[in-house]
Design an enzyme around this catalytic site. Structure first.
Site, short mmCIF file in Angstrom:
data_model
loop_
_atom_site.label_atom_id
_atom_site.label_comp_id
_atom_site.label_asym_id
_atom_site.label_seq_id
_atom_site.Cartn_x
_atom_site.Cartn_y
_atom_site.Cartn_z
N ASP A 167 113.04 7.50 25.91
CA ASP A 167 113.66 8.21 24.79
C ASP A 167 112.64 8.62 23.73
O ASP A 167 112.92 9.47 22.89
CB ASP A 167 114.67 7.29 24.09
CG ASP A 167 116.11 7.58 24.48
OD1 ASP A 167 116.41 8.74 24.81
OD2 ASP A 167 116.92 6.64 24.42
N LYS A 187 123.94 11.01 32.94
CA LYS A 187 122.54 10.61 33.18
C LYS A 187 122.41 9.97 34.55
O LYS A 187 121.47 10.25 35.30
CB LYS A 187 122.08 9.62 32.09
CG LYS A 187 121.80 10.27 30.76
CD LYS A 187 121.66 9.26 29.62
CE LYS A 187 121.50 9.97 28.28
NZ LYS A 187 121.64 9.09 27.11
N GLN A 242 121.59 3.16 25.17
CA GLN A 242 122.40 4.25 24.62
C GLN A 242 122.80 3.94 23.18
O GLN A 242 123.27 2.84 22.88
CB GLN A 242 123.65 4.45 25.51
CG GLN A 242 124.52 5.63 25.13
CD GLN A 242 123.85 6.99 25.38
OE1 GLN A 242 123.01 7.14 26.25
NE2 GLN A 242 124.23 7.97 24.59
N1 GUN Z 1 122.90 8.85 21.84
C1 GUN Z 1 122.98 10.18 21.61
N2 GUN Z 1 121.88 10.80 22.04
C2 GUN Z 1 121.08 9.83 22.54
C3 GUN Z 1 119.80 9.86 23.15
O1 GUN Z 1 119.14 10.89 23.31
N3 GUN Z 1 119.33 8.66 23.56
C4 GUN Z 1 120.01 7.51 23.39
N4 GUN Z 1 119.45 6.39 23.80
N5 GUN Z 1 121.19 7.46 22.83
C5 GUN Z 1 121.72 8.62 22.41
#
Ligand code: GUN
Length: 283
Positions: A120, A53, A97
């Site tokens: 998100d 990311k 996350q």
């Molecule tokens: N963990 C696995 N996929 C995601 C996601 O799309 N967003 C977040 N914040 N954590 C994750």
């Protein structure tokens, strides 16, 4: 043989376009989209996701910050950290996350993120807006899948769509987005009976259940569109999807590979939504 939906290629194309839009926003309004990612603990998969990311955010010209905090952080400390970034105008997107360590109430943390920075789309306000057909911040994985349908001119109206998996992150919002495009949607999950027979009625099959190679050709109607959200490791540590790609690709009309399918689109949508959030500051 199915047409392969090239998520990696589409993601690259969209991120190149995005870098240009970011540059324009800088030139015209002096705003740099800012994304902060909070990573709690040392989970190895999460570390890889977060690094990707960050790399993509920087490549698109964003201000990017990753805050790494120890697994022992208290709930209060984490909430205070989120609050700091809610108040920091240089960040337009905040992502915590997941998964979080067991002693932390995940719901409370997601609720603490300001809905307008919740890139998100996990805040209850954003989930509710999505469910009522007015979604702004959408969960990135299903939003990325919708971009794939658009890119490949896959029509959804009136089609039977089956989503396997009912998570808040993928399954539920996926169903909503498909419904918005007039598909007839069914959600299946780990307790669904006669899953293979049900799946075989679907024109559009989205699999997000987290079980390696669950979906074999017996699950798939010839000519169906198959989207694989799975990221599993097999006994040799190889990354595999929820779909048995080789045999399903022989009968599907379109299929996403793993890796190189849905995954890269998820990051792209995260960046798009952060950009859109920044853009709303000047609109
Ligand atoms: N963990 C696995 N996929 C995601 C996601 O799309 N967003 C977040 N914040 N954590 C994750």
């Amino acid at each position: 043989m199915a047409t392969i939906i090239d998520g990696k290629g589409l993601a690259q194309k969209m991120q190149t376009n995005l870098a240009q839009k970011v540059e324009e926003l800088k030139q015209t309004h002096g705003i740099v989209p800012g994304l902060v990612v909070i990573l709690v603990g040392e989970d190895s998969a999460s570390q890889v996701y977060v690094r990707n990311k960050e790399r993509s955010a920087l490549a698109a010209g964003f201000k990017s910050e990753v805050v790494r905090v120890p697994e022992t952080i208290s709930q209060e400390e984490l909430l205070a950290l989120v609050s700091t970034y809610n108040d920091d105008e240089s960040f337009h997107g905040i992502l915590v996350q997941l998964p979080l360590p067991g002693h932390i109430d995940e719901e409370a943390v997601l609720m603490a993120i300001s809905p307008e920075k919740d890139v998100d789309g996990f805040h209850p306000v954003n989930m509710g807006l999505l469910w009522s057909g007015h979604g702004v911040m959408k969960p990135c994985t299903p939003a990325g899948i919708m971009e794939m349908f658009k890119e490949y001119n896959i029509s959804l109206s009136g089609k039977n769509a089956l989503v396997i998996g009912r998570s808040n992150i993928v399954g539920k919002p996926m169903a909503q987005l498909l419904m918005d495009e007039n598909a007839t949607v069914t959600i299946a999950h780990s307790r669904t009976q006669q899953l293979a027979a049900l799946a075989k009625t679907a024109d559009i099959l989205v699999v997000a259940i987290g079980r390696g190679h669950l979906v074999t050709k017996e699950f798939v109607k010839p000519g169906a569109v198959v989207i694989d959200v799975g990221m599993n490791r097999d006994e040799n540590g190889k990354l595999i999807g929820d779909v048995k790609y080789d045999e399903v690709a022989e009968i599907a009309s379109y299929i996403t590979p793993v890796p190189g399918g849905v995954g890269p689109m998820t990051i792209t949508m995260l960046l798009e939504q952060t950009y859109e959030s920044a853009l709303r500051k000047v609109k």
